[in-house]
Write a protein that holds these residues in place. Structure first.
Motif, PDB file in Angstrom:
ATOM      1  N   ASP A 148     -30.630   1.527  26.961  1.00 33.42           N
ATOM      2  CA  ASP A 148     -31.319   2.088  25.804  1.00 33.42           C
ATOM      3  C   ASP A 148     -30.357   2.174  24.618  1.00 33.42           C
ATOM      4  OD1 ASP A 148     -33.684   2.485  27.225  1.00 33.42           O
ATOM      5  OD2 ASP A 148     -33.056   4.487  27.901  1.00 33.42           O
ATOM      6  N   SER A 149     -30.923   2.167  23.408  1.00 33.24           N
ATOM      7  CA  SER A 149     -30.130   2.314  22.192  1.00 33.24           C
ATOM      8  C   SER A 149     -30.677   3.465  21.356  1.00 33.24           C
ATOM      9  CB  SER A 149     -30.147   1.028  21.356  1.00 33.24           C
ATOM     10  OG  SER A 149     -29.488  -0.018  22.028  1.00 33.24           O
ATOM     11  N   VAL A 150     -29.778   4.164  20.676  1.00 34.04           N
ATOM     12  CA  VAL A 150     -30.163   5.243  19.771  1.00 34.04           C
ATOM     13  C   VAL A 150     -29.526   4.984  18.417  1.00 34.04           C
ATOM     14  CG1 VAL A 150     -28.266   6.681  20.637  1.00 34.04           C
ATOM     15  CG2 VAL A 150     -30.126   7.741  19.373  1.00 34.04           C
ATOM     16  N   LEU A 151     -30.288   5.205  17.358  1.00 27.60           N
ATOM     17  CA  LEU A 151     -29.797   5.094  15.984  1.00 27.60           C
ATOM     18  C   LEU A 151     -29.337   6.464  15.513  1.00 27.60           C
ATOM     19  CD1 LEU A 151     -32.679   2.924  14.468  1.00 27.60           C
ATOM     20  CD2 LEU A 151     -30.422   2.139  15.193  1.00 27.60           C
ATOM     21  N   ASN A 201     -26.556   3.183  24.395  1.00 31.51           N
ATOM     22  CA  ASN A 201     -25.761   2.517  23.363  1.00 31.51           C
ATOM     23  C   ASN A 201     -26.058   3.164  22.017  1.00 31.51           C
ATOM     24  OD1 ASN A 201     -24.198   0.443  22.019  1.00 31.51           O
ATOM     25  ND2 ASN A 201     -26.151  -0.464  21.404  1.00 31.51           N
ATOM     26  N   VAL A 202     -25.014   3.545  21.291  1.00 28.85           N
ATOM     27  CA  VAL A 202     -25.180   4.206  19.996  1.00 28.85           C
ATOM     28  C   VAL A 202     -24.987   3.185  18.876  1.00 28.85           C
ATOM     29  CG1 VAL A 202     -24.297   5.966  18.435  1.00 28.85           C
ATOM     30  CG2 VAL A 202     -24.441   6.431  20.893  1.00 28.85           C
ATOM     31  N   MET A 203     -25.957   3.143  17.971  1.00 25.61           N
ATOM     32  CA  MET A 203     -25.883   2.271  16.797  1.00 25.61           C
ATOM     33  C   MET A 203     -25.821   3.171  15.569  1.00 25.61           C
ATOM     34  SD  MET A 203     -28.800  -0.448  18.047  1.00 25.61           S
ATOM     35  CE  MET A 203     -28.346  -1.750  16.920  1.00 25.61           C
ATOM     36  N   ARG A 204     -24.642   3.238  14.944  1.00 32.07           N
ATOM     37  CA  ARG A 204     -24.454   4.120  13.792  1.00 32.07           C
ATOM     38  C   ARG A 204     -24.974   3.442  12.519  1.00 32.07           C
ATOM     39  NH1 ARG A 204     -19.163   4.307  15.758  1.00 32.07           N
ATOM     40  NH2 ARG A 204     -18.359   3.591  13.739  1.00 32.07           N
ATOM     41  N   ILE A 205     -25.693   4.219  11.719  1.00 28.42           N
ATOM     42  CA  ILE A 205     -26.168   3.753  10.419  1.00 28.42           C
ATOM     43  C   ILE A 205     -25.511   4.614   9.351  1.00 28.42           C
ATOM     44  CG2 ILE A 205     -28.157   3.291   8.958  1.00 28.42           C
ATOM     45  CD1 ILE A 205     -29.923   3.437  11.380  1.00 28.42           C
ATOM     46  N   PRO A 206     -24.690   4.041   8.474  1.00 29.96           N
ATOM     47  CA  PRO A 206     -24.087   4.861   7.414  1.00 29.96           C
ATOM     48  C   PRO A 206     -25.169   5.586   6.617  1.00 29.96           C
ATOM     49  CG  PRO A 206     -23.061   2.708   7.487  1.00 29.96           C
ATOM     50  CD  PRO A 206     -24.248   2.640   8.413  1.00 29.96           C
ATOM     51  N   PRO A 224     -28.646   6.614   0.385  1.00 29.36           N
ATOM     52  CA  PRO A 224     -29.927   6.952  -0.268  1.00 29.36           C
ATOM     53  C   PRO A 224     -31.091   6.498   0.593  1.00 29.36           C
ATOM     54  CG  PRO A 224     -28.377   6.118  -1.887  1.00 29.36           C
ATOM     55  CD  PRO A 224     -27.708   5.964  -0.542  1.00 29.36           C
ATOM     56  N   GLU A 225     -32.185   7.248   0.511  1.00 26.28           N
ATOM     57  CA  GLU A 225     -33.255   7.141   1.495  1.00 26.28           C
ATOM     58  C   GLU A 225     -33.793   5.727   1.694  1.00 26.28           C
ATOM     59  OE1 GLU A 225     -36.015  10.096   0.286  1.00 26.28           O
ATOM     60  OE2 GLU A 225     -34.766  11.761   0.966  1.00 26.28           O
ATOM     61  N   GLN A 226     -34.064   5.001   0.613  1.00 28.20           N
ATOM     62  CA  GLN A 226     -34.656   3.679   0.791  1.00 28.20           C
ATOM     63  C   GLN A 226     -33.679   2.740   1.491  1.00 28.20           C
ATOM     64  OE1 GLN A 226     -37.940   2.922   0.288  1.00 28.20           O
ATOM     65  NE2 GLN A 226     -37.270   1.200   1.560  1.00 28.20           N
ATOM     66  N   GLY A 227     -32.394   2.834   1.138  1.00 27.41           N
ATOM     67  CA  GLY A 227     -31.404   2.011   1.818  1.00 27.41           C
ATOM     68  C   GLY A 227     -31.313   2.340   3.294  1.00 27.41           C
ATOM     69  N   PHE A 228     -31.432   3.612   3.627  1.00 30.21           N
ATOM     70  CA  PHE A 228     -31.391   4.038   5.018  1.00 30.21           C
ATOM     71  C   PHE A 228     -32.604   3.499   5.773  1.00 30.21           C
ATOM     72  CE2 PHE A 228     -32.071   7.202   8.412  1.00 30.21           C
ATOM     73  CZ  PHE A 228     -30.829   7.166   9.018  1.00 30.21           C
ATOM     74  N   LEU A 229     -33.759   3.605   5.174  1.00 31.20           N
ATOM     75  CA  LEU A 229     -34.975   3.094   5.804  1.00 31.20           C
ATOM     76  C   LEU A 229     -34.898   1.583   6.005  1.00 31.20           C
ATOM     77  CD1 LEU A 229     -37.586   5.175   3.781  1.00 31.20           C
ATOM     78  CD2 LEU A 229     -37.026   5.486   6.197  1.00 31.20           C
ATOM     79  N   ASP A 230     -34.375   0.883   5.012  1.00 32.03           N
ATOM     80  CA  ASP A 230     -34.242  -0.569   5.131  1.00 32.03           C
ATOM     81  C   ASP A 230     -33.318  -0.943   6.287  1.00 32.03           C
ATOM     82  OD1 ASP A 230     -35.929  -0.979   3.013  1.00 32.03           O
ATOM     83  OD2 ASP A 230     -34.332  -1.277   1.524  1.00 32.03           O
ATOM     84  N   ARG A 231     -32.256  -0.180   6.471  1.00 32.87           N
ATOM     85  CA  ARG A 231     -31.342  -0.456   7.587  1.00 32.87           C
ATOM     86  C   ARG A 231     -32.044  -0.281   8.923  1.00 32.87           C
ATOM     87  NH1 ARG A 231     -27.290   2.080   4.086  1.00 32.87           N
ATOM     88  NH2 ARG A 231     -25.617   0.607   3.664  1.00 32.87           N
TER      89      ARG A 231
END
Length: 402
Positions: A124-127, A146-151, A154-161
């Motif tokens: 399994d993976s977690v964001l 498995n951990v997948m880090r997202i920097p 700003p909200e739209q950039g985070f959602l896009d990632r």
């Protein structure tokens, strides 16, 4: 000569756990205090202000009753579960089934850890937004995920990632771990963002966990929304809360999980094998906090806001580029040049050694925190001013050596 095999062998997961940063900072702090140094502790978010009197008085009363010394209601006393449902209705206009959609935990950290064991495993993976409070990463690591880090961005950039990762990975991530208001950065959000998250969770079939520990410690008129306010949020996730911050009950160890019935049930199922719940006297005291202490929360938030202003102004006068947070009990501060070159951990050690001020280096919150410090707003205003004076003196001396 026969060489005996070492019989002390640990699980492989232990190799994935670095030394716990706050344990290291606390050890350094205690060694200095034993040597007679007056260390100003801005390193750990450990509230120093008192728990409301009514809560303490109820604890003492109930603790004297022998019936309270038996095993407690493991998921939370019925009246406590009803009070958290009333609290969410009163503060967020959210309806909760007290029996099926609420569960009380030994603090939110413990609850998140055990929930990760219930819903994650190898493959399994977690964001996780990063930098991150360590348990948001390592609870999943301990569970084998498995951990997948997202920097955090700003909200739209985070959602896009999130969209990019979900579309490019197979299998898609199973869980998204959120934490708003965010620790350590103080980033905040709104209900519209949570609504977008719910839509993505349904589209890509992932669950959502929101750590809402700093729900009521908000400033400048900002009010933090609950994740569950987003339409359909209970279909995809849960929210953890804590009495530690809103009621200064950090050492009491009481928190809760609310939201999706199936996820709440899974948490209860796995906790049944680990513990017997929270001491009954603490649960009854928690009822008093939820029912009778709403008026103490704005006073506490104002106290933290005043401390925030003192600390941010002090850092700004020292040449730091500071954005005052709108929530939480920390200031996330970028270390200025030329001190940033030494790295956050070394800078924190220098402040401990030279200034007698304990701070948390950003690297303790994943590599995305390099170059930053997290400073807790737990000391009173005068102590914060003193910390700024001591840090400035230490930095002036350090600058001459660099």
């Amino acid at each position: 000569m026969v060489v005996e095999e070492n019989i002390i062998r640990f699980a492989g997961r232990m190799e994935q756990l670095p030394p716990y940063l706050f344990g290291m900072i606390n050890k350094m702090k205690m060694e200095k205090r034993r040597n007679g140094d007056d260390v100003i502790d801005l390193g750990m978010g450990n509230p120093m202000d008192p728990t409301p009197d009514a809560v303490i008085e109820k604890l003492v009363q109930v603790a004297k009753d022998p019936k309270s010394h038996r095993y407690p209601e493991s998921s939370g006393m019925p009246h406590l579960k009803q009070e958290i449902a009333k609290y969410y209705k009163r503060h967020y206009e959210i309806g909760l089934d007290a029996e099926k959609e609420t569960y009380f935990t030994i603090g939110s950290k413990e609850g998140i850890s055990h929930l990760c064991l219930a819903i994650m495993g190898p493959g399994d993976s977690v964001l996780v937004p990063a930098p991150a409070f360590p348990i948001h990463i390592y609870a999943a690591v301990i569970a084998g995920a498995n951990v997948m880090r997202i920097p955090i961005a700003p909200e739209q950039g985070f959602l896009d990632r999130i969209i990019n990762i979900c579309e490019s990975c197979y299998p898609a991530p199973k869980v998204l771990m959120l934490n708003y208001p965010h620790n350590p950065t103080g980033v905040v959000t709104d209900t519209a963002f949570f609504t977008e998250i719910v839509a993505l969770a349904k589209r890509f079939k992932f669950m959502v966990i929101n750590d809402f520990a700093y729900s009521k410690i908000t400033f400048d008129g900002y009010q933090a929304p609950s994740f569950l306010e987003a339409p359909g949020a209970k279909d995809v996730g849960v929210e953890f809360g804590s009495f530690s911050k809103s009621y200064n009950m950090a050492g009491w160890r009481i928190g809760y999980c609310v939201g999706n019935e199936q996820i709440v049930k899974a948490l209860g199922q796995i906790k049944g094998y680990f513990d017997y719940g929270i001491f009954s006297a603490i649960q009854v005291a928690g009822i008093i906090a939820l029912r009778d202490c709403d008026d103490t929360i704005p006073v506490l938030a104002k106290t933290y806001e005043t401390r925030r202003d003192v600390l941010c102004k002090g850092l700004s006068r020292m040449g730091w580029n500071i954005t005052p947070p709108k929530a939480g009990m920390f200031v996330w501060a970028k270390i200025p040049a030329p001190f940033d070159k030494m790295g956050a951990m070394q800078f924190a050690i220098e402040m401990m050694d030279r200034a007698n001020v304990a701070v948390a280096p950003g690297t303790g919150f994943s590599e995305e925190g390099e170059g930053y410090l997290r400073l807790a707003l737990v000391e009173n205003e005068e102590r914060l001013r003193q910390a700024m004076r001591q840090m400035k003196k230490a930095m002036d001396a350090l600058a001459e050596e660099l």
